[in-house]
Design an enzyme around this catalytic site. Structure first.
Site, PDB file in Angstrom:
ATOM      1  N   GLU A 110     -29.581  -4.112  12.788  1.00 31.71           N
ATOM      2  CA  GLU A 110     -30.724  -5.066  12.491  1.00 31.71           C
ATOM      3  C   GLU A 110     -30.621  -5.097  10.920  1.00 31.71           C
ATOM      4  O   GLU A 110     -29.969  -4.524  10.347  1.00 31.71           O
ATOM      5  CB  GLU A 110     -31.919  -3.950  12.877  1.00 31.71           C
ATOM      6  CG  GLU A 110     -32.253  -3.599  14.199  1.00 31.71           C
ATOM      7  CD  GLU A 110     -32.950  -2.672  14.375  1.00 31.71           C
ATOM      8  OE1 GLU A 110     -33.614  -2.051  13.609  1.00 31.71           O
ATOM      9  OE2 GLU A 110     -33.021  -1.882  15.600  1.00 31.71           O
ATOM     10  N   LYS A 112     -32.257  -5.044   7.458  1.00 35.59           N
ATOM     11  CA  LYS A 112     -33.165  -3.992   6.716  1.00 35.59           C
ATOM     12  C   LYS A 112     -34.060  -4.796   5.894  1.00 35.59           C
ATOM     13  O   LYS A 112     -33.582  -5.294   4.988  1.00 35.59           O
ATOM     14  CB  LYS A 112     -32.220  -3.172   5.869  1.00 35.59           C
ATOM     15  CG  LYS A 112     -32.932  -1.948   5.103  1.00 35.59           C
ATOM     16  CD  LYS A 112     -31.851  -0.804   4.681  1.00 35.59           C
ATOM     17  CE  LYS A 112     -32.629   0.504   4.142  1.00 35.59           C
ATOM     18  NZ  LYS A 112     -33.851  -0.033   3.018  1.00 35.59           N
ATOM     19  N   ASP A 114     -36.770  -6.018   3.307  1.00 32.02           N
ATOM     20  CA  ASP A 114     -37.271  -5.275   2.038  1.00 32.02           C
ATOM     21  C   ASP A 114     -38.576  -5.564   1.922  1.00 32.02           C
ATOM     22  O   ASP A 114     -39.052  -6.391   1.118  1.00 32.02           O
ATOM     23  CB  ASP A 114     -36.481  -6.131   0.918  1.00 32.02           C
ATOM     24  CG  ASP A 114     -36.421  -5.056  -0.171  1.00 32.02           C
ATOM     25  OD1 ASP A 114     -36.839  -4.133  -0.138  1.00 32.02           O
ATOM     26  OD2 ASP A 114     -35.839  -5.646  -1.109  1.00 32.02           O
ATOM     27  N   TYR A 215     -39.459  -1.968  14.433  1.00 31.47           N
ATOM     28  CA  TYR A 215     -38.176  -1.612  14.671  1.00 31.47           C
ATOM     29  C   TYR A 215     -37.812  -0.379  15.307  1.00 31.47           C
ATOM     30  O   TYR A 215     -36.761   0.022  15.988  1.00 31.47           O
ATOM     31  CB  TYR A 215     -37.270  -1.797  13.589  1.00 31.47           C
ATOM     32  CG  TYR A 215     -37.777  -1.062  12.172  1.00 31.47           C
ATOM     33  CD1 TYR A 215     -37.519   0.298  12.231  1.00 31.47           C
ATOM     34  CD2 TYR A 215     -38.300  -1.514  11.278  1.00 31.47           C
ATOM     35  CE1 TYR A 215     -38.162   1.097  11.130  1.00 31.47           C
ATOM     36  CE2 TYR A 215     -38.715  -0.875  10.262  1.00 31.47           C
ATOM     37  CZ  TYR A 215     -38.971   0.391  10.270  1.00 31.47           C
ATOM     38  OH  TYR A 215     -39.305   1.192   9.013  1.00 31.47           O
ATOM     39  N   LYS A 321     -26.102  -1.086   2.581  1.00 28.85           N
ATOM     40  CA  LYS A 321     -27.001  -1.782   1.506  1.00 28.85           C
ATOM     41  C   LYS A 321     -26.128  -2.758   0.918  1.00 28.85           C
ATOM     42  O   LYS A 321     -24.997  -2.440   0.577  1.00 28.85           O
ATOM     43  CB  LYS A 321     -27.737  -0.691   0.514  1.00 28.85           C
ATOM     44  CG  LYS A 321     -28.506   0.364   1.048  1.00 28.85           C
ATOM     45  CD  LYS A 321     -29.932  -0.091   0.907  1.00 28.85           C
ATOM     46  CE  LYS A 321     -30.324   0.395  -0.309  1.00 28.85           C
ATOM     47  NZ  LYS A 321     -31.756   0.345  -0.426  1.00 28.85           N
ATOM     48  N   CYS A 414     -58.286  12.757 -20.485  1.00 29.44           N
ATOM     49  CA  CYS A 414     -57.260  12.426 -21.262  1.00 29.44           C
ATOM     50  C   CYS A 414     -56.347  13.439 -21.733  1.00 29.44           C
ATOM     51  O   CYS A 414     -57.242  14.610 -22.265  1.00 29.44           O
ATOM     52  CB  CYS A 414     -58.013  11.698 -22.551  1.00 29.44           C
ATOM     53  SG  CYS A 414     -56.845  11.335 -23.942  1.00 29.44           S
ATOM     54  N   CYS A 417     -57.757  14.141 -25.640  1.00 29.02           N
ATOM     55  CA  CYS A 417     -59.012  14.814 -26.111  1.00 29.02           C
ATOM     56  C   CYS A 417     -59.818  15.198 -25.088  1.00 29.02           C
ATOM     57  O   CYS A 417     -61.292  15.564 -25.382  1.00 29.02           O
ATOM     58  CB  CYS A 417     -59.522  13.414 -26.747  1.00 29.02           C
ATOM     59  SG  CYS A 417     -60.203  11.955 -25.642  1.00 29.02           S
ATOM     60  N   CYS A 430     -58.804   5.915 -21.688  1.00 28.03           N
ATOM     61  CA  CYS A 430     -59.644   7.015 -22.219  1.00 28.03           C
ATOM     62  C   CYS A 430     -60.676   6.053 -23.179  1.00 28.03           C
ATOM     63  O   CYS A 430     -60.180   5.362 -24.055  1.00 28.03           O
ATOM     64  CB  CYS A 430     -58.629   7.555 -23.341  1.00 28.03           C
ATOM     65  SG  CYS A 430     -59.610   8.589 -24.431  1.00 28.03           S
ATOM     66  N   CYS A 435     -60.700   9.669 -30.036  1.00 30.62           N
ATOM     67  CA  CYS A 435     -59.433  10.221 -29.641  1.00 30.62           C
ATOM     68  C   CYS A 435     -58.291  10.085 -30.445  1.00 30.62           C
ATOM     69  O   CYS A 435     -58.029   9.303 -30.959  1.00 30.62           O
ATOM     70  CB  CYS A 435     -59.214   9.583 -28.131  1.00 30.62           C
ATOM     71  SG  CYS A 435     -57.404  10.170 -27.485  1.00 30.62           S
TER      72      CYS A 435
END
Ligand code: IVH
Length: 680
Positions: A110, A112, A114, A215, A321, A414, A417, A430, A435
């Site tokens: 089959e 594959k 993506d 599939y 692949k 954060c 801070c 943040c 900070c």
């Protein structure tokens, strides 16, 4: 007829026509007829919402309400595939596996696809929910978005429980079109498909032309002794099964049987496999969607059971692949970075890996949405790539970790801070202006090569000065007595001299650089340049426009949109920013474009050197007075000297007044100055 019955009738009829149109591509009614029926259903459901089922065809439109994606357990094993990159390796696996079955096994090949992996769960003939792969045990419930995909059957003629695995994907052409219309570009069709499944609003997911191929089917009614029968049954139930199928078996009778079930496929002896793989790899560009390989699977269920699985993969399937990943490595940890504007960026800390000539240890993960889209967790094996010269990116999870099954989540607060992080759009922020990390990053940015280019104040030195508490803000860079560094490790006299010189030299960086270096959100180099090119060549002009709240004047410029224009107004009317600008200006940084200068009015001040000191009722900021002098051909100096012709003195003139008096330089008050300007 009662409404309930009519709604059910219309729903059944519409689902049938959706199937004929979207799956079979063989519509039986005209678009107008279909639309009429659809409108009738929508109207009825609006009047009788209690009868609008979870799988009504109207779900294809999606909703504007925010989706949630709760985690839910998979009830079938959601394994991934073992893989090879060479056709020879695959052939060996095939021969070995076939031999173990006594030579009689059949194999499908089959595509594959993506895209994004999905598992559809049905019961009592209805789609119950759809889950992402997740960590294989838990997935995210993305049902509302999946229901918008017209190729996904919402009702099927099978009442016992059924799970179906498939891949959601988008055609390359549709991807290009979609991507050209959105501001935040997707790197590839897979990311768009996976991202769309996690769209917060299903009405938006509905606008992405997503497709599905299924599939694998997990029937509980005993249906399907082999994979081909299962695929056939899925087809009958209205699922979209990829017709690009290969079949390989040493057994000729089985080949003929396969051909009878799927006419038009290639059915060959095992010896034909390698050539088939190579041919398919060579012609992958001819199909209109992305495939990243081929999947070879044992067909007979008995034999699949006998072979069994490892913790991760079935032993009865193998992926071939096409491209070996640019780099494959392991995600060791995630570092949470906070930028000067508060934006949080997760950075992947990777097991070092060689990639196009360098060793990669870090890669960007963009934001939480990106991590969710990849379903990425610490310990996972990942593929990374470097496109052009950019920072490497994590592309895909190749293998989930056995230890930590979770998907990484950014902290709630954060890390620098401890203020709660806020999500805006795709990013977390943040919001604490104080900070320490944001302030440090702001200093770093200001000094960097692209901005003020204070070469000696690199990341390390800034971090040191910041940690010591010596340089906390931009003006501190100019106020700090670098002599205090003497005796600190790594700061010899020569270096200190160099720092002083570099800081001093930065005072002559042009206005455009200074403007961008301030680091105001949305005011980077391009906007700074555009401002100056459009006549906003001094900070006064920008401030004056901002004070009038005239964002439209900014928005009239090429390359500046409403959002940036409004930000400009905000930044240049903020008292904190104006104070910063005033300080830096006093320090001697450039807040006026060179060359351009203020438009020349007349020569009434020609040849005169002025010094301006104190504050003024009519000239605030003080630079407005400077502009008036320069418009008339005068020059303005920083300090009083024997060359000074006039001191313009406002209230609180400070030491400059004393010095001018000492040198017997004429002092001009604000009132006198106004008269001079008026030509009196
Ligand atoms: S079979 C146990 N078949 O590739 C069966 N997978 O790791 C495992 N994929 O997550 C999957 N096309 O999302 C199979 N024809 C296909 C496929 C396919 C794409 C994806 C799937 C899976 C990954 C393999």
């Amino acid at each position: 007829m009662d409404a309930k019955k009519r709604i059910e009738e219309l729903a059944a009829e519409l689902l049938k026509h959706q199937y004929l149109y979207y799956v079979r591509a063989r519509p039986e009614i005209s678009d107008e007829e279909y639309d009429r029926m659809f409108d009738a259903l929508l109207r009825l459901e609006k009047r009788f919402p209690q009868y609008a089922g979870a799988n009504s065809p109207s779900r294809r439109i999606g909703s504007d309400l925010d989706n949630a994606f709760p985690e839910k357990a998979h009830t079938v094993p959601v394994l991934s595939l073992d893989k090879v990159y060479q056709a020879e390796e695959l052939e060996q696996w095939l021969l070995k596996t076939a031999a173990a079955a006594g030579g009689g096994a059949g194999f499908t090949v089959e595509e594959k696809i993506d895209g994004a992996s999905i598992v559809l769960y049905y019961d009592r003939g209805e789609l119950q929910y759809a889950l992402t792969r997740g960590n294989g045990l838990l997935g995210n419930d993305v049902s509302a978005n999946v229901r918008t995909i017209s190729q996904v059957p919402l009702r099927i003629a099978e009442s016992s429980p059924l799970a179906v695995r498939g891949e959601i994907y988008i055609m390359r052409g549709d991807f290009e079109r979609f991507n050209s219309q959105v501001a935040e570009k997707y790197a590839n069709p897979r990311n768009l498909a996976a991202g769309s499944l996690r769209n917060l609003k299903s009405s938006l997911a509905a606008r992405v032309p997503l497709n599905i191929f299924v599939y694998e089917g997990f029937f509980q009614n005993g249906s399907g002794r082999d994979h081909l029968e299962i695929l056939q049954r899925l087809l009958e139930l209205g699922f979209r099964v990829n017709p690009h199928l290969g079949y390989f078996s040493a057994d000729e009778a089985k080949r003929l049987l396969a051909l009878r079930l799927f006419p038009g496929i290639s059915a060959e002896p095992l010896t034909g496999l390698k050539e088939y793989l190579l041919r398919r790899a060579a012609t992958r560009a001819e199909i209109p969607y992305d495939i990243d390989g081929l999947v070879i699977k044992v067909v007979e269920m008995d034999f699949r059971r006998e072979l069994g699985t490892t913790a991760h993969h079935p032993r009865w399937a193998m992926a071939y692949k096409f491209d070996s990943p640019q780099g494959r490595t392991v995600l060791l940890d995630v570092q949470v970075q906070v930028g000067r504007n508060g934006r949080v960026t997760p950075v992947a800390l990777l097991k070092p890996v060689a990639l196009s000539g360098s060793t990669v240890t870090r890669a960007t993960l963009h934001n939480q949405d990106y991590i969710d889209m990849l379903e990425l967790g610490i310990g996972d094996e990942v593929s990374i790539s470097k496109r052009g010269d950019v920072i490497p990116a994590v592309d895909e999870v190749l293998e989930k970790s056995e230890q930590a099954p979770g998907i990484y989540k950014l902290p709630d607060r954060c890390p620098f801070c401890q203020m709660p992080l806020v999500k805006e759009g795709a990013h977390h922020f943040c919001k604490n202006d104080a900070c320490p990390e944001r302030r440090r990053r702001m200093l770093e940015y200001f000094c960097a090569k692209e901005q003020m280019d204070i070469e000696t104040l690199g990341e390390k030195t800034i971090a040191f000065l910041f940690a010591k508490g010596w340089v906390q803000s931009i003006p501190d860079i100019y106020r700090f007595d670098y002599g205090l560094l003497a005796g600190e490790e790594g700061f010899k006299e020569k270096k200190i001299t160099r720092i002083r010189a570099a800081v001093e030299a930065s005072k002559s960086r042009p206005f455009a650089k200074v403007l961008a270096a301030l680091g105001f959100e949305g005011v980077a180099s391009a906007v700074a340049t555009a401002l100056i090119a459009n006549g906003f060549d001094s900070v006064e002009k920008i401030v004056a426009c901002a004070k009038k709240n005239d964002w439209e004047a900014f928005a009239r410029m090429e390359g500046i949109g409403e959002v940036t224009a409004r930000l400009l107004v905000e930044h240049f009317s903020s008292p904190v920013n104006l104070k910063l600008i005033a300080r830096l200006r006093e320090i001697g940084l450039q807040f006026q474009a060179a060359g351009g200068g203020p438009e020349r009015m007349d020569d009434s001040f020609a040849g005169q050197v002025w010094v301006v000191s104190g504050t003024f009722a009519n000239f605030s900021p003080r630079s407005l007075a400077v502009t008036e002098i320069e418009k008339r051909g005068g020059k303005v100096a920083e300090s009083v000297s024997s060359r000074t012709n006039f001191l313009l003195s406002g209230s609180h003139p400070g030491s400059k007044l004393a010095r001018a008096e000492k040198l017997r330089i004429p002092i001009v008050t604000e009132g006198e100055f106004l008269k001079l300007l008026a030509g009196k």
